[in-house]
Scaffold this active site. Structure first.
Site, mmCIF file in Angstrom:
data_model
loop_
_atom_site.group_PDB
_atom_site.id
_atom_site.type_symbol
_atom_site.label_atom_id
_atom_site.label_comp_id
_atom_site.label_asym_id
_atom_site.label_seq_id
_atom_site.Cartn_x
_atom_site.Cartn_y
_atom_site.Cartn_z
ATOM 1 C CG ASP A 141 32.631 44.181 41.705
ATOM 2 O OD1 ASP A 141 33.254 44.388 40.602
ATOM 3 O OD2 ASP A 141 33.481 43.778 42.531
ATOM 4 C CG MET A 183 36.876 44.694 35.987
ATOM 5 S SD MET A 183 37.608 45.878 36.935
ATOM 6 C CE MET A 183 39.389 45.468 37.138
HETATM 7 O O1 F6P Z 1 35.915 44.503 43.173
HETATM 8 C C1 F6P Z 1 36.270 45.559 42.174
HETATM 9 C C2 F6P Z 1 36.952 44.819 41.223
HETATM 10 O O2 F6P Z 1 37.317 45.832 40.285
HETATM 11 C C3 F6P Z 1 36.467 43.715 40.355
HETATM 12 O O3 F6P Z 1 35.460 43.840 39.631
HETATM 13 C C4 F6P Z 1 37.814 43.036 39.925
HETATM 14 O O4 F6P Z 1 37.844 41.473 39.866
HETATM 15 C C5 F6P Z 1 38.868 43.230 41.021
HETATM 16 O O5 F6P Z 1 38.232 44.150 41.836
HETATM 17 C C6 F6P Z 1 40.269 43.580 40.455
HETATM 18 O O6 F6P Z 1 41.081 43.833 41.633
HETATM 19 P P1 F6P Z 1 42.466 44.372 41.613
HETATM 20 O O7 F6P Z 1 42.227 45.987 41.764
HETATM 21 O O8 F6P Z 1 43.237 44.108 42.681
HETATM 22 O O9 F6P Z 1 43.100 44.169 40.209
#
Ligand code: F6P
Length: 359
Positions: A141, A183
């Site tokens: 991010d 993302m």
């Molecule tokens: O913070 C990294 C990230 O990939 C974000 O971009 C996304 O919103 C989130 O984590 C997704 O999380 P998870 O892996 O729990 O689905």
């Protein structure tokens, strides 16, 4: 005299480049004659009666590992130890168990590779348990404050850019508007960078309010200019026109962003009359081999983190600034959450290329 032992852990969502960071830490520490202990699954294994860990040696990294995505140590972005969800549905403060686990292994310091959420937890644990800690920023991010970039971001942008490269010919073959949802959590950095690099016509980020009319105006102008396709990149945290978040609730009640692309695809089709298709890129952005940039950043960060331990500079996070690796206070880095600067160079560049931000 016994060898100095330092711990290393990966915490929060994974990304490409984590194994390259671990490799750098292990090599640098080995040159200083120290032993590196890999803690498993973030701080989770420290809660065990008999904490599980892995002694890491330079030879472990002579082959494939540094080229691979993921983390050989495992990680988690759930289960805050200060309010840990127990099997009976209650929550328990398990921070004391983690502090005990850390001291049981006899570590002189720990290097935590994480994002802002992980650092907030690790910092609290470090303060509570008198643990010497140094942080290395990683996140696709790129939203951690006080550093220009973090491990994993470059690879995620490359993946999103490649997705646009792949969407363009199919969009052109079918006269379509392609919407790519990427993302980024509450920051639009991936969308902004990949959108510019991948030739998007519209980039939508949570930092800039949009209207469907403005998006439609841009897409119609593209078509009027004689081009038969358009590319739109949207960041996952962009809201609906009524200001609602698009989220998915997973089994167990965890929520994550997701789905705004589909919503916008519909709206754009209605407003323009053009055919739209939506791609949600998802976790593909986190996997795969790290780019050379992420490997270099990982290497420089890993070396600097070990040097901070050597110099007794704790509570610090390594950071990239002006072609250098510096160190900043972890507290300041957490406080300075970094969204896209709407007056910054990326936004100016996008606008100057005629890319619409939907406003
Ligand atoms: O913070 C990294 C990230 O990939 C974000 O971009 C996304 O919103 C989130 O984590 C997704 O999380 P998870 O892996 O729990 O689905």
């Amino acid at each position: 005299m016994s060898k100095k032992r330092i711990g290393i852990l990966t915490s929060g969502g994974d990304c490409a480049g984590l194994n390259a960071v671990i490799r750098a830490v292990v090599h640098r520490a080995d040159l200083l004659g120290w032993e590196v202990i890999g803690l498993l699954n973030g701080t989770a294994s420290l809660m065990e009666e008999d904490p599980e860990y892995r002694v890491l040696k330079p030879n472990d990294f002579s082959g494939q590992i540094m080229r691979e995505g993921g983390t050989i140590l495992g990680t988690t972005n759930k289960g805050n130890p200060f309010a840990f969800p127990m099997p009976d549905g209650t929550v328990k403060d398990r921070s004391g168990e983690i502090v005990d686990g850390f001291h049981k292994i006899g570590l002189e310091a720990v290097i935590g590779i994480g994002g802002d959420g992980s650092f907030a937890i690790l910092k609290r644990l470090a303060d509570q348990g008198n643990i010497n800690m140094v942080g290395i920023p990683k996140t696709i991010d790129n939203d951690i404050g006080m550093t220009e970039t973090a491990v994993g971001f470059d690879t995620a942008v490359s993946v999103a850019t490649e997705a646009l490269d792949r969407l363009q010919p199919t969009a052109a073959s079918h006269d379509r508007v392609m919407i790519l949802e990427v993302m980024g959590r509450d920051a639009g950095h991936i969308a902004m960078s990949a959108g510019i690099a991948g030739g998007a016509d519209v980039i939508l980020i949570p930092e800039v309010d949009y209207s469907v009319d403005k998006i439609a105006e841009k897409i119609k102008a593209v078509k009027r200019s004689g081009r038969n396709f358009a590319l739109v990149v949207v960041s996952e945290a962009v809201k609906t026109i009524d200001g609602e978040k698009f989220e998915v609730t997973y089994h167990g009640g965890e929520t994550r962003y997701g789905g705004i692309g589909q919503y916008l695809g519909q709206k754009i089709a209605e407003a323009t009359g053009f055919e739209t298709r939506v791609t949600i890129l998802g976790h593909v952005q986190r996997g795969g081999a790290p780019t050379y940039n992420d490997r270099l950043l990982a290497s420089a960060f890993g070396v600097k983190a070990v040097d901070l331990v050597r110099d007794g500079k704790f509570g610090r996070m390594v950071a990239w600034s002006n072609r250098e690796v510096i160190d900043v206070s972890i507290e300041d880095a957490i406080r300075a959450y970094q969204q896209v600067d709407i007056d910054g160079v990326m936004v100016k560049t996008a606008r100057s290329l005629g890319i619409s931000l939907g406003d």
